[in-house]
Design an enzyme around this catalytic site. Structure first.
Site, mmCIF file in Angstrom:
data_model
loop_
_atom_site.group_PDB
_atom_site.id
_atom_site.type_symbol
_atom_site.label_atom_id
_atom_site.label_comp_id
_atom_site.label_asym_id
_atom_site.label_seq_id
_atom_site.Cartn_x
_atom_site.Cartn_y
_atom_site.Cartn_z
ATOM 1 N N ASN A 22 5.435 -0.209 4.644
ATOM 2 C CA ASN A 22 5.321 -1.495 3.948
ATOM 3 C C ASN A 22 6.692 -1.803 3.347
ATOM 4 O O ASN A 22 7.080 -1.214 2.345
ATOM 5 C CB ASN A 22 4.249 -1.371 2.859
ATOM 6 C CG ASN A 22 4.161 -2.606 1.986
ATOM 7 O OD1 ASN A 22 4.783 -3.634 2.281
ATOM 8 N ND2 ASN A 22 3.387 -2.523 0.909
ATOM 9 N N LYS A 24 7.761 -4.437 1.934
ATOM 10 C CA LYS A 24 7.723 -5.291 0.738
ATOM 11 C C LYS A 24 8.816 -6.377 0.817
ATOM 12 O O LYS A 24 9.096 -6.877 1.901
ATOM 13 C CB LYS A 24 7.837 -4.424 -0.521
ATOM 14 C CG LYS A 24 6.750 -3.343 -0.549
ATOM 15 C CD LYS A 24 6.604 -2.644 -1.869
ATOM 16 C CE LYS A 24 5.503 -1.593 -1.755
ATOM 17 N NZ LYS A 24 5.228 -0.923 -3.024
ATOM 18 N N HIS A 108 -3.214 -5.792 -1.491
ATOM 19 C CA HIS A 108 -2.281 -4.831 -2.087
ATOM 20 C C HIS A 108 -2.261 -5.005 -3.607
ATOM 21 O O HIS A 108 -2.344 -6.128 -4.114
ATOM 22 C CB HIS A 108 -0.873 -5.035 -1.506
ATOM 23 C CG HIS A 108 0.058 -3.918 -1.875
ATOM 24 N ND1 HIS A 108 0.637 -3.838 -3.102
ATOM 25 C CD2 HIS A 108 0.463 -2.833 -1.184
ATOM 26 C CE1 HIS A 108 1.382 -2.730 -3.158
ATOM 27 N NE2 HIS A 108 1.285 -2.113 -1.996
ATOM 28 N N GLU A 110 0.040 -4.972 -5.715
ATOM 29 C CA GLU A 110 1.079 -5.857 -6.267
ATOM 30 C C GLU A 110 0.607 -7.305 -6.218
ATOM 31 O O GLU A 110 0.915 -8.092 -7.123
ATOM 32 C CB GLU A 110 2.400 -5.637 -5.504
ATOM 33 C CG GLU A 110 3.061 -4.325 -5.940
ATOM 34 C CD GLU A 110 3.942 -3.674 -4.911
ATOM 35 O OE1 GLU A 110 4.288 -4.298 -3.899
ATOM 36 O OE2 GLU A 110 4.279 -2.490 -5.127
ATOM 37 N N GLU A 180 -4.840 3.232 -2.659
ATOM 38 C CA GLU A 180 -3.536 3.251 -3.306
ATOM 39 C C GLU A 180 -3.718 3.207 -4.822
ATOM 40 O O GLU A 180 -3.844 2.115 -5.402
ATOM 41 C CB GLU A 180 -2.710 2.045 -2.859
ATOM 42 C CG GLU A 180 -2.439 2.008 -1.367
ATOM 43 C CD GLU A 180 -1.143 1.275 -1.077
ATOM 44 O OE1 GLU A 180 -0.265 1.871 -0.462
ATOM 45 O OE2 GLU A 180 -1.013 0.121 -1.497
ATOM 46 N N GLY A 186 5.256 3.457 -6.186
ATOM 47 C CA GLY A 186 6.637 3.251 -6.601
ATOM 48 C C GLY A 186 7.035 4.057 -7.824
ATOM 49 O O GLY A 186 8.095 3.833 -8.408
ATOM 50 N N SER A 225 3.690 6.655 -3.407
ATOM 51 C CA SER A 225 4.735 7.693 -3.445
ATOM 52 C C SER A 225 4.575 8.741 -2.352
ATOM 53 O O SER A 225 4.822 9.927 -2.574
ATOM 54 C CB SER A 225 4.791 8.352 -4.833
ATOM 55 O OG SER A 225 5.144 7.385 -5.810
HETATM 56 P P1 PGA Z 1 5.359 3.480 -2.477
HETATM 57 O O1 PGA Z 1 4.487 2.169 -2.166
HETATM 58 O O2 PGA Z 1 5.262 4.375 -1.264
HETATM 59 O O3 PGA Z 1 6.727 2.986 -2.736
HETATM 60 O O4 PGA Z 1 4.725 4.137 -3.676
HETATM 61 C C1 PGA Z 1 3.287 2.248 -1.462
HETATM 62 C C2 PGA Z 1 2.685 0.871 -1.299
HETATM 63 O O5 PGA Z 1 2.824 0.035 -2.201
HETATM 64 O O6 PGA Z 1 2.062 0.569 -0.255
#
Ligand code: PGA
Length: 266
Positions: A22, A24, A108, A110, A180, A186, A225
């Protein structure tokens, strides 16, 4: 993914490992197509694993062209729930399919947290994606406050039930779920394999209660992560079938290592 046949990465359950990068809000056209090329080259010799990358909308078509006829599929990071109309700024699932997407991430955290996306919207988006022939990757996961309050499974259940509402068994068969935990995204702090497995097993059981024929084959990805050095322990859990990878998918070197570590036979 435990109990693997030693000659292949597919488990006795028949679920192929699936890894999606992903990206982003990162990447120019040149950066995105270069990264896509490197990922394609890095996974070219791997078998029995599905790999996808999710560029920004602006790079989807160029990346899809670059990856055409290869082993790496393209996912979008979001879509709208209508097929067409006066919806300034939105992108329809059919347009994403036309641009070369096979998958679309919906719900997601976010988007839920920063854009106020509600469970009902996630459901509309997933169903619109299915109508357009895309496979939705439906994200669910609790916040740290919800985990600390003992509400993890309740929150995941509510998100999952809402996302799958109104779907037929054949629709669910085309969905993937990504667990998630928001506190792991993150942050560098991944869920432990046991924490992930508890929720993954719960998700599969919850889906089984409503769609008994589809749950065993459903692929449930872990996200939050994921790194080359933690994916193997996560994948060793029975109900962890792959990863949705953010930060560590932004270089081909680490993403390809994750795919290799996560899919090589035990
Ligand atoms: P990350 O993000 O691996 O940077 O923690 C995962 C995601 O948001 O899909």
């Amino acid at each position: 993914m435990a109990a693997q046949d030693p000659t292949t990465s597919t488990t006795t359950t028949g679920r192929r490992p699936f890894f999606c990068g992903n990206w982003k809000l990162f990447g120019t056209l040149a950066e995105s197509t270069t990264l896509a090329t490197e990922v394609r080259n890095g996974v070219a010799t791997l078998r029995d694993v599905d790999v996808a990358v999710a560029p920004s909308f602006t790079a989807i078509h160029a990346v899809a062209k670059r990856l055409e006829d290869g082993p790496v599929a393209v996912a979008a990071q979001d879509c709208f729930w209508e097929d067409k109309g006066a919806f300034t700024g939105e992108v329809a699932p059919g347009q994403l399919a036309d641009a070369g997407c096979r998958y679309v991430i919906v719900g997601h955290s976010e988007r839920r947290q920063l854009m106020g996306e509600l469970d009902a919207a996630v459901n509309l988006k997933a169903r619109a994606a299915l109508r357009a022939g895309l496979q939705p990757i439906v994200c669910v996961g609790e916040t740290l406050a919800e985990r600390d309050a003992g509400e993890t499974l309740g929150r995941v259940q509510a998100q999952l039930d809402a996302a799958l509402a109104g779907m037929a068994p054949a629709d669910v068969a085309r969905c993937l779920i990504a667990y998630e935990p928001v506190w792991a995204i993150g942050t560098g702090r991944n869920a432990t394999p046991a924490q992930a497995e508890e929720v993954h097993r719960f998700i599969r059981a919850r889906v089984a209660a409503q769609f008994p024929g589809e749950a065993a084959a459903l692929r449930i990805l872990y996200g939050g992560s994921v790194k080359p050095d933690n994916i193997r322990a996560l994948m060793a859990e029975d109900d962890v079938d792959g990863g949705l990878v953010g930060g560590a998918s932004l270089t081909a070197e680490s993403f390809v290592r994750i795919v290799k570590e996560g899919s090589r036979p035990w």
